[in-house]
Scaffold this active site. Structure first.
Site, PDB file in Angstrom:
ATOM      1  N   LYS A 146       0.832  -1.196   0.000  1.00 39.32           N
ATOM      2  CA  LYS A 146       0.000   0.000   0.000  1.00 39.32           C
ATOM      3  C   LYS A 146       0.862   1.239   0.000  1.00 39.32           C
ATOM      4  O   LYS A 146       2.000   1.205   0.468  1.00 39.32           O
ATOM      5  CB  LYS A 146      -0.865   0.017   1.273  1.00 39.32           C
ATOM      6  CG  LYS A 146      -2.000  -0.978   1.279  1.00 39.32           C
ATOM      7  CD  LYS A 146      -2.810  -0.850   2.563  1.00 39.32           C
ATOM      8  CE  LYS A 146      -3.962  -1.844   2.570  1.00 39.32           C
ATOM      9  NZ  LYS A 146      -5.002  -1.568   1.572  1.00 39.32           N
ATOM     10  N   ARG A 188     -10.525 -11.433   1.564  1.00 42.22           N
ATOM     11  CA  ARG A 188     -11.375 -12.489   0.984  1.00 42.22           C
ATOM     12  C   ARG A 188     -10.666 -13.836   0.998  1.00 42.22           C
ATOM     13  O   ARG A 188     -11.317 -14.876   1.026  1.00 42.22           O
ATOM     14  CB  ARG A 188     -11.798 -12.067  -0.433  1.00 42.22           C
ATOM     15  CG  ARG A 188     -10.664 -11.855  -1.379  1.00 42.22           C
ATOM     16  CD  ARG A 188     -11.048 -11.015  -2.588  1.00 42.22           C
ATOM     17  NE  ARG A 188     -11.062  -9.575  -2.310  1.00 42.22           N
ATOM     18  CZ  ARG A 188     -11.390  -8.642  -3.189  1.00 42.22           C
ATOM     19  NH1 ARG A 188     -11.740  -8.977  -4.412  1.00 42.22           N
ATOM     20  NH2 ARG A 188     -11.369  -7.355  -2.858  1.00 42.22           N
TER      21      ARG A 188
HETATM   22  N1  BES Z   1      -8.229  -3.704   4.249  1.00 36.21           N
HETATM   23  C1  BES Z   1      -8.370  -3.261   2.919  1.00 36.21           C
HETATM   24  C2  BES Z   1      -9.665  -2.508   2.676  1.00 36.21           C
HETATM   25  C3  BES Z   1      -9.725  -1.105   3.202  1.00 36.21           C
HETATM   26  C4  BES Z   1      -9.131  -0.055   2.511  1.00 36.21           C
HETATM   27  C5  BES Z   1     -10.424  -0.833   4.339  1.00 36.21           C
HETATM   28  C6  BES Z   1      -9.233   1.223   3.000  1.00 36.21           C
HETATM   29  C7  BES Z   1     -10.532   0.465   4.814  1.00 36.21           C
HETATM   30  C8  BES Z   1      -9.937   1.485   4.150  1.00 36.21           C
HETATM   31  C9  BES Z   1      -8.382  -4.471   1.978  1.00 36.21           C
HETATM   32  O1  BES Z   1      -7.622  -5.552   2.362  1.00 36.21           O
HETATM   33  C10 BES Z   1      -7.825  -3.997   0.680  1.00 36.21           C
HETATM   34  O2  BES Z   1      -6.695  -3.626   0.652  1.00 36.21           O
HETATM   35  N2  BES Z   1      -8.645  -4.016  -0.349  1.00 36.21           N
HETATM   36  C11 BES Z   1      -8.253  -3.542  -1.634  1.00 36.21           C
HETATM   37  C12 BES Z   1      -8.806  -4.475  -2.669  1.00 36.21           C
HETATM   38  C13 BES Z   1      -8.255  -4.261  -4.031  1.00 36.21           C
HETATM   39  C14 BES Z   1      -6.801  -4.644  -4.094  1.00 36.21           C
HETATM   40  C15 BES Z   1      -9.069  -5.069  -5.003  1.00 36.21           C
HETATM   41  C16 BES Z   1      -8.805  -2.135  -1.799  1.00 36.21           C
HETATM   42  O3  BES Z   1      -9.913  -1.881  -1.357  1.00 36.21           O
HETATM   43  O4  BES Z   1      -8.096  -1.316  -2.356  1.00 36.21           O
HETATM   44 MN    MN Z   2      -5.604  -5.369   1.763  1.00 36.51          MN
END
Ligand code: BES
Ligand code: MN
Ligand code: ZN
Length: 488
Positions: A274, A348
């Protein structure tokens, strides 16, 4: 905190603070007027000065030198019947205003609320008071808790006392549960690891006979074929844990509701790392797990005659030489293969194996709770939890439970048309669906593992915590879940 319901004569009731409503025309209710009389008309005079703001929920704390109560908290309501949302605002504003005192008595139950009885009022007042006193102090060198220790709710009539009492018990338990979830959520990733969560679950079982805990470690998960779950934990030095807590309040044969919480104790994104901005907030990526713990605490406080299983999928998502890479293909416990195109779509992966595992409890329903997608935050912001379900009856019940407690969800589509977005050229499916409808495709992914039972998915990425000056876990959706479980 100690919560009590009583029919209180305000002209005699000793208290650090009496909470009374004032309507738009600066009229007091029955108890308010009685208090004013008992302290020689001071309150009426102060109100005429116009110091109480006119906005609904405005508060003014006044000291009383010769009243039975040491203070009165004047709270601005509106004329006539109050809406449920407005009553919640009054409950919250007054709780915030008295949390620094040692006790308080609320007379807001004299207000008439649209479509709500006195049990509901008691519940809302206790929930608001319980939430207001929470403070994260665990990592401060000089910790001071909020002093409020005793909160009394006035029952406007003797025949309403029982209902108010019942409402308070539920509201207080929802607050206990929410605050448990907040505490776990606020704990940093270096303290709150998967092993930490496992030891919390073990401790809970030691203290309560109605709860049993089982921890599945990496070896056990391997033997069950949980290749998706383990692919997330691989890059971390922290071992994963699948935590099972069984609350047995009902008969042995009563089918349980199974709650499944995403418990990523820190989500760096893994190799699909990230960006740095706000990455600290990924300590909250176990918000779903925290809500499962919260519900367990609330159940143990209330001891309802139902069976509930809480499953927590705990792991840390980190990059390393042993981490999963984009393009890797893993086999889930269901036998289905998954191409990991983005290691940041890890929730997931831990959830799908846990959802497969959930079937062994022969559940009545399964509800997973997860900070699953940033896309859900874009769609709904912080106010609503995203709700998906494979049976409309369950969706309706959860929506209604959220409305009643003010911990609301909004239903999103789980249509077949979205499913092909998960097609892969190399495996049964891929773990991301592309840029569009990110929250929906994440739910679609989970739906492939929940065909054998009635299931709902709550995406709490927006509702589980606040950013900015108010940064911190919210404890949602514990009130919604408790309301659903108590089946009211
Ligand atoms: N934990 C995150 C989701 C999230 C992001 C929660 C920001 C709260 C605030 C999750 O694991 C994630 O990173 N999801 C990605 C999915 C994507 C790679 C398809 C996302 O939402 O960017
Ligand atoms: Mn994630
Ligand atoms: Zn995540």
């Amino acid at each position: 905190m100690q919560f009590t319901a009583k029919v209180s004569d305000i002209s005699k009731q000793r208290s650090a603070c009496a909470i009374i409503a004032v309507d738009a025309k600066i009229r007091l209710g029955t108890s308010g007027a009685a208090l004013d009389k008992a302290c020689g008309g001071t309150i009426g005079k102060l109100l005429k000065r116009g110091d109480l703001g006119s906005k609904l929920g405005a508060t003014l704390m006044v000291s009383l030198l010769d009243g039975p109560a040491e203070r009165a908290l004047l709270v601005r309501a509106n004329d006539g019947v109050v809406s449920q949302a407005d009553f919640r605002k009054l409950a919250k504003a007054s709780a915030e205003a008295v949390k620094g005192l040692k006790d308080a008595t609320s007379y807001l139950t004299e207000l008439e609320v649209t479509g709500a009885d006195s049990a509901w009022q008691g519940q809302q007042l206790a929930l608001a008071a319980g939430l207001a006193t929470y403070k994260f102090t665990r990592c401060l060198s000089d910790a001071k808790a909020n002093p409020l220790k005793k909160f009394t709710v006035h029952a406007a009539e003797r025949k309403k006392l029982k209902a108010v009492q019942k409402g308070i018990e539920i509201g207080a338990a929802q607050a206990t549960g929410s605050n448990t979830a907040r505490e776990l959520g606020n704990l940093p990733g270096n303290i709150c690891t998967p092993s930490y969560l496992a030891s919390e679950a073990r401790d809970l079982a030691k203290k309560h006979t109605k709860l049993t805990t089982t921890i599945l470690d990496e070896k056990k998960m391997k033997s069950l074929g949980m290749g998706a779950f383990l692919s997330v934990a691989k890059g971390s030095d922290e071992p994963p844990a699948l935590i099972a807590m069984q609350y047995k309040g009902g008969k042995a044969g009563d089918k349980p509701v199974v709650l499944v919480g995403k418990g990523i104790t820190f989500d760096s994104g893994g190799i699909s790392i990230k960006p740095g901005q706000s990455m600290d907030e990924m300590k909250y990526d176990m918000g779903g797990a925290a809500s499962v713990f919260g519900v367990m605490h609330a159940l143990l406080e209330l001891q309802p005659a139902i069976n509930v299983v809480g499953l927590v999928a705990a792991a840390e998502n980190m990059p390393s030489g042993r981490a999963s890479k984009p393009g890797d293909i893993v086999t889930s416990m269901s036998g289905k293969t998954i191409e990991i195109l983005n290691t940041d779509a890890e929730g997931r992966l831990v959830l799908c194996d846990t959802l497969t595992y959930a079937a062994k409890y022969k559940p009545k329903t399964v509800i997973d709770i997860a900070t699953l997608t940033g896309a859900c935050v874009i769609a709904l912001g912080n106010h609503a939890t995203g709700l998906y379900a494979n049976k409309q009856g369950l969706a309706d019940k959860l929506l209604a439970a959220g409305e009643r407690t003010g911990d609301r969800a909004w239903q999103m589509p789980l249509w077949d048309e979205y499913q092909p977005m998960l097609d892969s050229n190399f495996a049964d499916m891929q773990n991301i669906g592309g840029r569009e409808a990110g929250s929906v495709t994440a739910a679609c992914f989970l739906s492939r593992f929940t065909k054998d039972y009635t299931w709902a998915h709550l995406d709490i990425a927006g509702s589980a915590w606040n950013s900015g000056a108010n940064k911190g876990a919210t404890g949602r959706p514990v009130p919604l879940l408790m309301e659903y479980l108590l089946g009211k």
